[in-house]
Write an enzyme that holds these catalytic residues in place. Structure first.
Site, PDB file in Angstrom:
ATOM      1  N   PRO A   1     -12.273   2.522   6.373  1.00  0.00           N
ATOM      2  CA  PRO A   1     -12.862   1.158   6.176  1.00  0.00           C
ATOM      3  C   PRO A   1     -11.551   0.376   6.254  1.00  0.00           C
ATOM      4  O   PRO A   1     -10.371   0.600   5.492  1.00  0.00           O
ATOM      5  CB  PRO A   1     -13.224   1.709   4.822  1.00  0.00           C
ATOM      6  CG  PRO A   1     -12.716   2.908   4.277  1.00  0.00           C
ATOM      7  CD  PRO A   1     -12.400   3.548   5.514  1.00  0.00           C
ATOM      8  N   MET A   2     -11.726  -0.722   6.601  1.00  0.00           N
ATOM      9  CA  MET A   2     -10.525  -1.722   6.764  1.00  0.00           C
ATOM     10  C   MET A   2     -11.038  -3.036   6.720  1.00  0.00           C
ATOM     11  O   MET A   2     -11.672  -3.802   7.512  1.00  0.00           O
ATOM     12  CB  MET A   2      -9.625  -1.413   8.055  1.00  0.00           C
ATOM     13  CG  MET A   2      -8.762  -0.456   7.950  1.00  0.00           C
ATOM     14  SD  MET A   2      -7.848  -0.108   9.510  1.00  0.00           S
ATOM     15  CE  MET A   2      -9.211   0.784  10.597  1.00  0.00           C
ATOM     16  N   THR A   3     -10.324  -3.624   5.580  1.00  0.00           N
ATOM     17  CA  THR A   3     -10.672  -5.331   5.231  1.00  0.00           C
ATOM     18  C   THR A   3      -9.879  -6.017   6.266  1.00  0.00           C
ATOM     19  O   THR A   3      -8.635  -5.746   6.435  1.00  0.00           O
ATOM     20  CB  THR A   3     -10.358  -5.505   3.928  1.00  0.00           C
ATOM     21  OG1 THR A   3     -11.059  -4.862   2.759  1.00  0.00           O
ATOM     22  CG2 THR A   3     -10.253  -7.011   3.609  1.00  0.00           C
TER      23      THR A   3
ATOM     24  N   GLN B   1     -19.333   0.338   3.789  1.00  0.00           N
ATOM     25  CA  GLN B   1     -18.404   0.539   2.484  1.00  0.00           C
ATOM     26  C   GLN B   1     -18.868  -0.549   1.387  1.00  0.00           C
ATOM     27  O   GLN B   1     -18.527  -1.599   1.857  1.00  0.00           O
ATOM     28  CB  GLN B   1     -16.953   0.643   2.524  1.00  0.00           C
ATOM     29  CG  GLN B   1     -16.387   1.122   1.482  1.00  0.00           C
ATOM     30  CD  GLN B   1     -15.031   1.097   1.436  1.00  0.00           C
ATOM     31  OE1 GLN B   1     -14.121  -0.166   1.600  1.00  0.00           O
ATOM     32  NE2 GLN B   1     -14.268   2.180   1.227  1.00  0.00           N
TER      33      GLN B   1
ATOM     34  N   HIS C   1     -17.317   2.433  -2.587  1.00  0.00           N
ATOM     35  CA  HIS C   1     -15.526   2.359  -2.813  1.00  0.00           C
ATOM     36  C   HIS C   1     -15.251   2.449  -4.372  1.00  0.00           C
ATOM     37  O   HIS C   1     -15.507   1.648  -5.206  1.00  0.00           O
ATOM     38  CB  HIS C   1     -15.154   0.829  -2.476  1.00  0.00           C
ATOM     39  CG  HIS C   1     -13.484   0.868  -1.970  1.00  0.00           C
ATOM     40  ND1 HIS C   1     -12.959   1.982  -2.580  1.00  0.00           N
ATOM     41  CD2 HIS C   1     -12.957   0.118  -1.366  1.00  0.00           C
ATOM     42  CE1 HIS C   1     -11.672   1.583  -1.999  1.00  0.00           C
ATOM     43  NE2 HIS C   1     -11.757   0.492  -1.492  1.00  0.00           N
TER      44      HIS C   1
ATOM     45  N   ALA D   1     -12.312   3.683  -5.118  1.00  0.00           N
ATOM     46  CA  ALA D   1     -10.951   3.779  -5.415  1.00  0.00           C
ATOM     47  C   ALA D   1     -10.228   2.511  -5.371  1.00  0.00           C
ATOM     48  O   ALA D   1     -10.717   1.432  -5.474  1.00  0.00           O
ATOM     49  CB  ALA D   1     -10.605   4.546  -3.870  1.00  0.00           C
TER      50      ALA D   1
ATOM     51  N   TYR E   1     -10.415  -1.051  -7.708  1.00  0.00           N
ATOM     52  CA  TYR E   1     -11.593  -1.982  -7.614  1.00  0.00           C
ATOM     53  C   TYR E   1     -12.579  -1.524  -8.811  1.00  0.00           C
ATOM     54  O   TYR E   1     -12.257  -0.723  -9.838  1.00  0.00           O
ATOM     55  CB  TYR E   1     -12.389  -1.949  -6.269  1.00  0.00           C
ATOM     56  CG  TYR E   1     -11.386  -2.321  -5.178  1.00  0.00           C
ATOM     57  CD1 TYR E   1     -10.849  -3.730  -5.280  1.00  0.00           C
ATOM     58  CD2 TYR E   1     -10.919  -1.603  -4.061  1.00  0.00           C
ATOM     59  CE1 TYR E   1     -10.055  -4.182  -4.160  1.00  0.00           C
ATOM     60  CE2 TYR E   1     -10.058  -2.093  -3.073  1.00  0.00           C
ATOM     61  CZ  TYR E   1      -9.538  -3.506  -3.314  1.00  0.00           C
ATOM     62  OH  TYR E   1      -8.695  -3.863  -2.270  1.00  0.00           O
TER      63      TYR E   1
ATOM     64  N   GLY F   1      -6.797   4.969  10.016  1.00  0.00           N
ATOM     65  CA  GLY F   1      -6.697   3.433   9.571  1.00  0.00           C
ATOM     66  C   GLY F   1      -6.114   2.796  10.766  1.00  0.00           C
ATOM     67  O   GLY F   1      -6.771   2.166  11.650  1.00  0.00           O
ATOM     68  N   ARG F   2      -4.853   2.594  10.298  1.00  0.00           N
ATOM     69  CA  ARG F   2      -3.996   1.639  11.254  1.00  0.00           C
ATOM     70  C   ARG F   2      -4.314   2.143  12.729  1.00  0.00           C
ATOM     71  O   ARG F   2      -4.409   1.138  13.524  1.00  0.00           O
ATOM     72  CB  ARG F   2      -2.584   1.599  10.733  1.00  0.00           C
ATOM     73  CG  ARG F   2      -2.747   0.685   9.617  1.00  0.00           C
ATOM     74  CD  ARG F   2      -1.178   0.992   8.764  1.00  0.00           C
ATOM     75  NE  ARG F   2      -1.371   2.586   7.987  1.00  0.00           N
ATOM     76  CZ  ARG F   2      -0.435   2.821   7.455  1.00  0.00           C
ATOM     77  NH1 ARG F   2       0.496   2.302   7.334  1.00  0.00           N
ATOM     78  NH2 ARG F   2      -0.506   4.018   6.826  1.00  0.00           N
TER      79      ARG F   2
HETATM   80  C1  LIG Z   1      -5.602  -3.711   7.138  1.00  0.00           C
HETATM   81  C2  LIG Z   1      -6.304  -2.618   6.320  1.00  0.00           C
HETATM   82  C3  LIG Z   1      -7.301  -2.782   5.391  1.00  0.00           C
HETATM   83  C4  LIG Z   1      -7.797  -1.755   4.745  1.00  0.00           C
HETATM   84  N1  LIG Z   1      -9.029  -2.081   3.886  1.00  0.00           N
HETATM   85  C5  LIG Z   1      -9.502  -0.979   3.222  1.00  0.00           C
HETATM   86  C6  LIG Z   1     -10.959  -1.201   2.521  1.00  0.00           C
HETATM   87  O1  LIG Z   1     -11.704  -2.326   2.779  1.00  0.00           O
HETATM   88  N2  LIG Z   1     -11.440  -0.328   2.057  1.00  0.00           N
HETATM   89  C7  LIG Z   1     -10.881   1.031   1.858  1.00  0.00           C
HETATM   90  O2  LIG Z   1     -11.402   2.101   1.218  1.00  0.00           O
HETATM   91  N3  LIG Z   1      -9.898   1.227   2.354  1.00  0.00           N
HETATM   92  C8  LIG Z   1      -9.164   0.246   3.187  1.00  0.00           C
HETATM   93  N4  LIG Z   1      -7.859   0.528   3.839  1.00  0.00           N
HETATM   94  C9  LIG Z   1      -7.298   1.712   3.704  1.00  0.00           C
HETATM   95  C10 LIG Z   1      -7.463   2.595   5.120  1.00  0.00           C
HETATM   96  O3  LIG Z   1      -9.337   2.882   5.051  1.00  0.00           O
HETATM   97  C11 LIG Z   1      -7.003   4.027   5.006  1.00  0.00           C
HETATM   98  O4  LIG Z   1      -7.475   4.939   4.003  1.00  0.00           O
HETATM   99  C12 LIG Z   1      -5.386   3.861   5.025  1.00  0.00           C
HETATM  100  O5  LIG Z   1      -4.877   2.786   5.690  1.00  0.00           O
HETATM  101  C13 LIG Z   1      -4.694   5.105   5.275  1.00  0.00           C
HETATM  102  O6  LIG Z   1      -4.879   5.396   6.649  1.00  0.00           O
HETATM  103  P1  LIG Z   1      -3.790   5.256   7.863  1.00  0.00           P
HETATM  104  O7  LIG Z   1      -2.572   5.943   7.236  1.00  0.00           O
HETATM  105  O8  LIG Z   1      -4.194   6.033   9.025  1.00  0.00           O
HETATM  106  O9  LIG Z   1      -4.009   3.825   8.291  1.00  0.00           O
HETATM  107  C14 LIG Z   1      -7.062  -0.552   4.479  1.00  0.00           C
HETATM  108  C15 LIG Z   1      -6.135  -0.265   5.415  1.00  0.00           C
HETATM  109  C16 LIG Z   1      -5.592  -1.176   6.178  1.00  0.00           C
HETATM  110  C17 LIG Z   1      -4.207  -1.046   7.070  1.00  0.00           C
END
Ligand SMILES: Cc1cc2nc3c(=O)[nH]c(=O)nc-3n(C[C@H](O)[C@H](O)[C@H](O)COP(=O)(O)O)c2cc1C
Length: 384
Positions: free
Chosen positions: A23-25, A98, A175, A177, A180, A329-330
């Site tokens: 999930p990524m905002t 999510q 969510h 975690a 929130y 994620g990234r």
């Molecule tokens: C730009 C961005 C936005 C994110 N938004 C959320 C989100 O909305 N909900 C969530 O549970 N995690 C969010 N995360 C966390 C990611 O889901 C993920 O757990 C975290 O980036 C670790 O994974 P990575 O190391 O592969 O990036 C976000 C991460 C990034 C980079």
């Protein structure tokens, strides 16, 4: 040996591989939280993931702590999400929504001026982006929900879950975690209540469990509902004195709910997301540390790991049975074809975090990362 690229049976859903888009905002919705067409393009580009988990999406408007994040509380939002789920399904993908109520995290400037709510009146000691003033301290105008109001918020999750199903999603991830609203109830620091939602570890888990029951009721199947937790993180102003006590109880209760999965994010990954060095992550040893062992030992069902994973780390964690599914994620921001790149050993494009967020018309840094095959055909068109 099990491979990241093997099929995986998640309840009645067959995932073609174990690579999950996390999930990524990205703040690409309208100011009122309506998903936009570029979001459909974005998720459809990533349809080869075993499962996509959408960006955090609010069940009621008070839970919109950030600007331009989507909701699933109105017919207009439901209809707009339908174009997203249709686009993903047309490409053969699967997508969970999510559900994220930010609680005290954020600022009322971002949600149309509604007072933000929490388990407490204490503000989150952290910063938040606003279009009007840039980065500012999070709101200090936090309303502590009365017991009756907590029940109303839980009901709003139910209504949102009904819309989520109608919008064509394949399931929901709650969510709980990252500081929130559910985490504001779980935390023994943030939650000082003495009603049915606070006082003992069990009562602090009550909000999360009741919301999950409502999501299951709305969906008619517990196997389409997952939950994300992040024990022991320091993020968005949350902290926990005795996370073991809280999460032992919570995981016991999650076992009883028979969910699709429990996802977690490692505490270290939040530091790395913040751009700081992470001395604890050394070659291939990520899975030896909390919370991998802690959750695996206590939780009987499917576990999804996330946080600073590479293909090699995820494959090693799978080989050692530390988790079942693995979030990227990234890497998913900058590689729509991440599964194919990893499967073939093609290079993974590094993400440009300066272009992580943006307004609803901003496809730059969002939808302009090419697949490897497009790159090879000279069709890369990333704008600087
Ligand atoms: C730009 C961005 C936005 C994110 N938004 C959320 C989100 O909305 N909900 C969530 O549970 N995690 C969010 N995360 C966390 C990611 O889901 C993920 O757990 C975290 O980036 C670790 O994974 P990575 O190391 O592969 O990036 C976000 C991460 C990034 C980079």
């Amino acid at each position: 040996m099990a491979s990241l690229f093997d099929e995986f049976q998640l309840g009645d859903l067959t995932l073609p591989n174990r690579v999950i888009m996390g999930p990524m905002t990205r703040a690409k919705a309208t100011p009122g939280g309506v998903p936009t067409a570029i979001m459909a393009t974005h998720y459809a580009q990533r349809a080869s993931a075993g499962l996509i988990i959408s960006e955090g999406t609010w069940p009621e408007r008070r839970g919109q702590g950030y600007c331009d994040i989507p909701g699933i509380a109105t017919q207009e939002q439901e209809d707009a999400w339908r174009t997203v789920t249709d686009a993903v399904h047309a490409k053969g993908g699967r997508i969970f929504l999510q559900m994220e109520h930010t609680g005290r995290v954020g600022h009322e400037i971002n949600n149309g001026g509604l007072q933000m709510v929490s388990s407490t009146t204490e503000r989150a000691d952290f910063f938040i982006y606003t279009h009007e003033h840039g980065m500012i301290p999070m709101t200090d105008n936090v309303h502590e929900l009365t017991t009756d109001e907590v029940h109303e918020v839980i009901e709003s999750y139910y209504q949102a879950a009904v819309r989520t199903k109608a919008a064509g999603f394949d399931g929901i991830e709650l969510h709980a975690a990252s500081g929130y609203l559910p985490h504001q109830f779980l935390s023994d620091v943030a939650n000082g209540r003495d009603d049915e939602f606070g006082g003992t570890a069990r009562k602090r888990t009550e909000f999360t469990v009741r919301v999950l029951r409502k999501l299951i009721e709305a969906w008619g199947s517990s196997k389409r509902i997952g939950v994300k937790i992040s024990p022991n993180i320091l993020f968005n102003g949350i902290s926990e004195d005795r996370p073991d006590a809280t999460y032992s109880v919570l995981l016991d209760r999650l076992n009883e709910l028979d969910l699709a999965y429990v996802a977690f994010q490692t505490p270290e990954s939040l530091r790395s997301l913040a751009g700081k060095d992470n001395p604890e992550i050394v070659d291939g040893e990520i899975w030896h540390r909390y919370p991998y062992e802690f959750i695996r030992e206590r939780y009987d069902g499917v576990v999804i790991a996330s946080g600073d994973l590479t293909q090699e780390l995820a494959q090693n964690a799978l080989a050692h049975d530390k988790a079942d599914l693995f979030v990227f994620g990234r890497a998913y921001m900058s590689n729509p074809d991440l599964v194919e790149r990893m499967r073939h050993g093609w290079p993974v494009t590094p993400v440009d975090m300066r272009r992580a967020y943006g307004s609803a018309d901003a496809e730059a840094g969002y939808n302009d990362y090419p697949t490897y095959e497009e790159e090879m055909a000279g069709q890369g068109h990333i704008t600087a």
